[in-house]
Write a protein that holds these residues in place. Structure first.
Motif, PDB file in Angstrom:
ATOM      1  N   TYR A  50       0.834  -1.198   0.000  1.00 13.19           N
ATOM      2  CA  TYR A  50       0.000   0.000   0.000  1.00 13.19           C
ATOM      3  C   TYR A  50       0.871   1.250   0.000  1.00 13.19           C
ATOM      4  O   TYR A  50       1.842   1.343   0.737  1.00 13.19           O
ATOM      5  N   PHE A  51       0.527   2.223  -0.844  1.00 14.09           N
ATOM      6  CA  PHE A  51       1.211   3.504  -0.907  1.00 14.09           C
ATOM      7  C   PHE A  51       0.211   4.588  -0.511  1.00 14.09           C
ATOM      8  O   PHE A  51      -0.650   4.987  -1.310  1.00 14.09           O
ATOM      9  N   ALA A  52       0.328   5.050   0.750  1.00 16.64           N
ATOM     10  CA  ALA A  52      -0.635   5.988   1.323  1.00 16.64           C
ATOM     11  C   ALA A  52      -0.633   7.332   0.602  1.00 16.64           C
ATOM     12  O   ALA A  52      -1.694   7.949   0.435  1.00 16.64           O
ATOM     13  N   ASP A  53       0.555   7.782   0.144  1.00 19.80           N
ATOM     14  CA  ASP A  53       0.621   9.098  -0.494  1.00 19.80           C
ATOM     15  C   ASP A  53      -0.208   9.168  -1.777  1.00 19.80           C
ATOM     16  O   ASP A  53      -0.665  10.240  -2.169  1.00 19.80           O
ATOM     17  N   GLY A  54      -0.408   8.056  -2.436  1.00 15.38           N
ATOM     18  CA  GLY A  54      -1.219   8.032  -3.659  1.00 15.38           C
ATOM     19  C   GLY A  54      -2.492   7.221  -3.519  1.00 15.38           C
ATOM     20  O   GLY A  54      -3.275   7.119  -4.460  1.00 15.38           O
ATOM     21  N   ASN A  55      -2.686   6.610  -2.335  1.00 18.71           N
ATOM     22  CA  ASN A  55      -3.858   5.773  -2.069  1.00 18.71           C
ATOM     23  C   ASN A  55      -4.034   4.688  -3.136  1.00 18.71           C
ATOM     24  O   ASN A  55      -5.060   4.570  -3.794  1.00 18.71           O
ATOM     25  N   PHE A  56      -2.973   3.885  -3.327  1.00 17.32           N
ATOM     26  CA  PHE A  56      -3.052   2.760  -4.257  1.00 17.32           C
ATOM     27  C   PHE A  56      -2.157   1.639  -3.758  1.00 17.32           C
ATOM     28  O   PHE A  56      -1.293   1.833  -2.908  1.00 17.32           O
ATOM     29  N   TYR A  57      -2.379   0.449  -4.289  1.00 18.10           N
ATOM     30  CA  TYR A  57      -1.528  -0.711  -4.035  1.00 18.10           C
ATOM     31  C   TYR A  57      -0.731  -0.984  -5.302  1.00 18.10           C
ATOM     32  O   TYR A  57      -1.237  -0.775  -6.417  1.00 18.10           O
ATOM     33  N   ALA A  58       0.487  -1.480  -5.141  1.00 18.68           N
ATOM     34  CA  ALA A  58       1.308  -1.810  -6.302  1.00 18.68           C
ATOM     35  C   ALA A  58       2.275  -2.926  -5.957  1.00 18.68           C
ATOM     36  O   ALA A  58       2.626  -3.139  -4.790  1.00 18.68           O
ATOM     37  N   THR A  59       2.688  -3.628  -6.984  1.00 16.27           N
ATOM     38  CA  THR A  59       3.755  -4.611  -6.883  1.00 16.27           C
ATOM     39  C   THR A  59       4.383  -4.745  -8.267  1.00 16.27           C
ATOM     40  O   THR A  59       3.739  -4.457  -9.278  1.00 16.27           O
ATOM     41  N   VAL A  60       5.634  -5.146  -8.295  1.00 14.01           N
ATOM     42  CA  VAL A  60       6.343  -5.334  -9.555  1.00 14.01           C
ATOM     43  C   VAL A  60       6.814  -6.779  -9.616  1.00 14.01           C
ATOM     44  O   VAL A  60       7.387  -7.298  -8.658  1.00 14.01           O
ATOM     45  N   VAL A  61       6.540  -7.438 -10.747  1.00 19.95           N
ATOM     46  CA  VAL A  61       7.040  -8.796 -10.965  1.00 19.95           C
ATOM     47  C   VAL A  61       8.017  -8.750 -12.127  1.00 19.95           C
ATOM     48  O   VAL A  61       7.779  -8.072 -13.130  1.00 19.95           O
ATOM     49  N   ASP A  62       9.129  -9.425 -11.958  1.00 22.68           N
ATOM     50  CA  ASP A  62      10.143  -9.484 -13.006  1.00 22.68           C
ATOM     51  C   ASP A  62       9.758 -10.536 -14.035  1.00 22.68           C
ATOM     52  O   ASP A  62       9.335 -11.647 -13.683  1.00 22.68           O
ATOM     53  N   ILE A  63       9.910 -10.193 -15.289  1.00 23.90           N
ATOM     54  CA  ILE A  63       9.641 -11.143 -16.367  1.00 23.90           C
ATOM     55  C   ILE A  63      10.771 -12.166 -16.375  1.00 23.90           C
ATOM     56  O   ILE A  63      11.949 -11.786 -16.339  1.00 23.90           O
ATOM     57  N   PRO A  64      10.446 -13.463 -16.396  1.00 26.76           N
ATOM     58  CA  PRO A  64      11.504 -14.484 -16.391  1.00 26.76           C
ATOM     59  C   PRO A  64      12.486 -14.287 -17.550  1.00 26.76           C
ATOM     60  O   PRO A  64      12.100 -13.840 -18.639  1.00 26.76           O
TER      61      PRO A  64
END
Length: 165
Positions: A50-64
């Motif tokens: 969770y990123f409170a400053d922008g009120n959103f959730y995010a995650t990054v997945v690396d492409i194999p």
């Protein structure tokens, strides 16, 4: 009667004795086929931050490393849901209408990674962990010509997989 039998024998012989070892003429060219080299990979147990400053959730997945994404390729993302013990796949972007408001899963990608986001129109810090933790995503990389020209409903995961098999 002998004349009729002799006539049938002559006709049968003449029809079966006209063989040649040479091939016949070349027929007209057919329609070009589809050359699809699609790739699929998936990630289980994806957790969003969770990123409170922008009120959103995010995650990054690396492409194999073994997956090559060309600039012209289309990346399709599906999120797994289990409903009544049945596995279903929803294409992202996907909206969910909750009592608190609306959330939407969205994504963007580079050739190296894919960022998954959850955006909404209410305080997402209260969002149920069922939407943010232990998520399962499947990624399908297809040539952009396939995604545009084949008429396949890319929002239907089963149709896409059937077309690239």
């Amino acid at each position: 009667m002998k004349k009729i039998s002799l006539l049938f024998a002559f006709i049968a012989f003449s029809l079966t004795s006209c063989s040649s070892d040479e091939p016949g003429p070349q027929g007209p060219p057919g329609e070009p086929g589809i050359n699809i080299v699609g790739q699929t990979f998936e990630f289980e147990d994806v957790d969003f931050q969770y990123f409170a400053d922008g009120n959103f959730y995010a995650t990054v997945v690396d492409i194999p490393a073994e997956i090559e994404i060309l600039e012209s390729d289309a990346v399709l993302v599906y999120r797994r849901e289990v409903i009544n013990d049945t596995e279903t796949w929803s294409m992202i972007p996907q909206n969910y209408f909750l009592e608190e408001g609306i959330i939407q899963y969205v994504f963007n990608h580079t050739a190296d990674d894919i960022e998954l986001l959850i955006d909404g129109n209410f305080d997402l810090s209260t969002l149920d962990v069922a939407f943010t933790q232990d998520q399962f995503f499947r990624f399908v990389v297809v040539p952009s010509d396939f995604a545009v020209d084949t008429g396949i409903d890319v929002s239907n995961y089963e149709a896409v997989m059937q077309a690239i098999d």
